[in-house]
Design an enzyme around this catalytic site. Structure first.
Site, PDB file in Angstrom:
ATOM      1  CG  ASP A  86      -1.873  -1.233   1.255  1.00 51.50           C
ATOM      2  OD1 ASP A  86      -2.871  -0.917   0.598  1.00 51.50           O
ATOM      3  OD2 ASP A  86      -1.765  -2.003   2.007  1.00 51.50           O
ATOM      4  NE  ARG A 116       1.160  -0.600   4.362  1.00 53.27           N
ATOM      5  CZ  ARG A 116       0.125  -0.024   5.134  1.00 53.27           C
ATOM      6  NH1 ARG A 116       0.526   0.638   6.053  1.00 53.27           N
ATOM      7  NH2 ARG A 116      -1.232  -0.266   5.004  1.00 53.27           N
ATOM      8  NE  ARG A 118      -6.173   5.334   2.907  1.00 55.72           N
ATOM      9  CZ  ARG A 118      -6.568   4.030   3.041  1.00 55.72           C
ATOM     10  NH1 ARG A 118      -7.284   4.027   4.068  1.00 55.72           N
ATOM     11  NH2 ARG A 118      -6.280   3.019   2.336  1.00 55.72           N
ATOM     12  CE  LYS A 123      -5.884   1.781  -1.252  1.00 56.12           C
ATOM     13  NZ  LYS A 123      -4.832   1.241  -0.446  1.00 56.12           N
ATOM     14  CG  HIS A 124     -10.950   1.304  -0.335  1.00 53.16           C
ATOM     15  ND1 HIS A 124     -10.557   2.523   0.215  1.00 53.16           N
ATOM     16  CD2 HIS A 124     -10.256   0.337   0.307  1.00 53.16           C
ATOM     17  CE1 HIS A 124      -9.416   2.359   0.494  1.00 53.16           C
ATOM     18  NE2 HIS A 124      -8.930   1.051   0.551  1.00 53.16           N
ATOM     19  CG  HIS A 155      -8.727  -1.044   9.151  1.00 53.96           C
ATOM     20  ND1 HIS A 155      -9.118  -0.165   8.162  1.00 53.96           N
ATOM     21  CD2 HIS A 155      -7.868  -1.710   8.490  1.00 53.96           C
ATOM     22  CE1 HIS A 155      -8.147  -0.165   7.305  1.00 53.96           C
ATOM     23  NE2 HIS A 155      -7.605  -1.118   7.652  1.00 53.96           N
ATOM     24  CG  ASP A 189      -9.570  -3.517   2.290  1.00 52.37           C
ATOM     25  OD1 ASP A 189      -8.519  -3.917   2.450  1.00 52.37           O
ATOM     26  OD2 ASP A 189     -10.087  -2.260   2.527  1.00 52.37           O
TER      27      ASP A 189
END
Length: 361
Positions: free
Chosen positions: A102, A110, A174, A204-205, A217, A287
């Site tokens: 990601d 990352r 984001r 996404k998403h 999450h 996801d």
């Protein structure tokens, strides 16, 4: 007695064929899985086989830090180390696999500057600046991913910033903004930059997470009263332009589109809407199926059966929020196939799409 001998001989003849068929099916199932693992290097072929239980997954997802222990390195320590890790993954996999991260920019990255990587601005910041600035930043990001051996980026985010109280998308900056045209403009630049370096992009998403109030999450998220049809616009345009390699589903519940299942598990959303109505021909990827929005409501067997039957081709198990082995996932799906809950046709169909992408890596 003669019948017993004939039966015995038939078993001797067909048992290896049956075993081969089972192994082949399980290999195809493993190719549908993108999985996370612990470790910043692969110490040979045997180590690779131990990590992935003798299978080769369709892809791996890499993280910089362990989710529950932020001081621990999970996969990414430095540019030199990451380059060696991706080289080892390609070598020991023995076939093309997705090596994914990601890398959106901003808070979701990352490959971080603290570890020696380049910094990319957040989507919000880029959305407030010129296309020329976006192109420079995304060209640099894509080149770095290429140099590090990453061939799949779970980006760009094409969610619309419709709810100012949304934390997981809007709060983390984001989204490029509330305007579909602005989102398309910047996402197009990002996709083109990735494609120029031979990297798979993932929108996404789907069908839209920017209007939500909750974080999938952490649990069940219902966007039924806040979701708007304009959230589909970026997908329609970018798919029509041929820029969408893969599309990631959201775990949001949206009774406007499906009164029973969240998007990841919904045939109405993934097959009827995304495939048949909008016309997407590429790979649909879930996801992370270890998110609470799924695990708090469904068992593993229920989740994989519903997702695959809904039209999802690849399933992510990031092994950040929980831990599961590749063999556990493969065996679970294989049992669903044996019981007739997932058809072999769906396994073959998904693999045709996946292998089309893998062949370009």
């Amino acid at each position: 007695m003669k019948k017993i001998i004939i039966l015995f001989l038939a078993v001797l003849v067909f048992y290896p064929i049956m075993c081969l068929a089972e192994n082949n099916i399980k290999d195809l199932i493993a190719n549908m899985i993108i999985i996370g693992f612990d470790g910043d290097r692969i110490n040979g072929k045997e180590h690779f086989q131990r990590i992935f239980n003798g299978y080769t997954p369709g892809g791996v997802i890499l993280f910089d830090r362990d989710y529950h222990h932020r001081d621990r390195v999970k996969n990414i320590r430095s540019p030199k180390q990451l380059k060696n890790l991706t080289k080892e993954l390609r070598l020991y996999a023995g076939k093309p696999i997705l090596i994914a991260v990601d890398q959106e920019g901003g808070k979701v990255a990352r490959l971080k500057p603290r570890d020696g990587f380049n910094e990319t601005s957040s989507a919000k910041w880029i959305g407030e600046h010129s296309p020329e600035i976006a192109k420079k930043q995304y060209d640099d990001l894509a080149l770095e991913l290429k140099q590090e051996g990453i061939n799949c980026d779970f980006a760009p985010v094409v969610d619309l910033a419709l709810n100012p109280n949304n934390f997981v998308i809007v709060g983390l900056e984001r989204s490029y903004g509330a305007s579909p045209n602005k989102v398309v403009e910047m996402a197009r630049i990002f996709c083109n930059a990735l494609h120029q370096q031979g990297i798979v992009c993932v929108l996404k998403h789907f069908p839209g997470h920017g209007s939500s109030s909750g974080d999938s999450h952490k649990g069940f998220v219902d966007v039924s009263l806040t979701w708007q049809k304009q959230e589909l616009v970026p997908y329609k345009i970018l798919i029509k332009e041929g820029l969408a390699d893969m599309i990631m589903t959201a775990h949001v519940f949206n009774k406007q589109l499906d009164p029973i299942y969240p998007a990841t598990l919904s045939k109405k959303i993934n097959t009827d809407l995304l495939r048949n109505k909008i016309g997407f021909k590429g790979v649909i990827v879930s996801d992370d199926l270890q998110m609470k929005a799924i695990t708090s409501q469904y068992s593993l067997a229920q989740a994989v059966s519903l997702a695959i039957n809904a039209g999802v081709d690849m399933l992510i198990f990031g092994n950040q929020l929980a831990k599961i082995s590749l063999s556990e996932v493969v065996d679970c799906i294989y049992r669903q196939v044996q019981q007739g809950k997932i058809s072999l046709d769906r396994i073959y169909e998904a693999n045709l799409r996946i292998k089309k992408i893998q062949s370009k890596l």
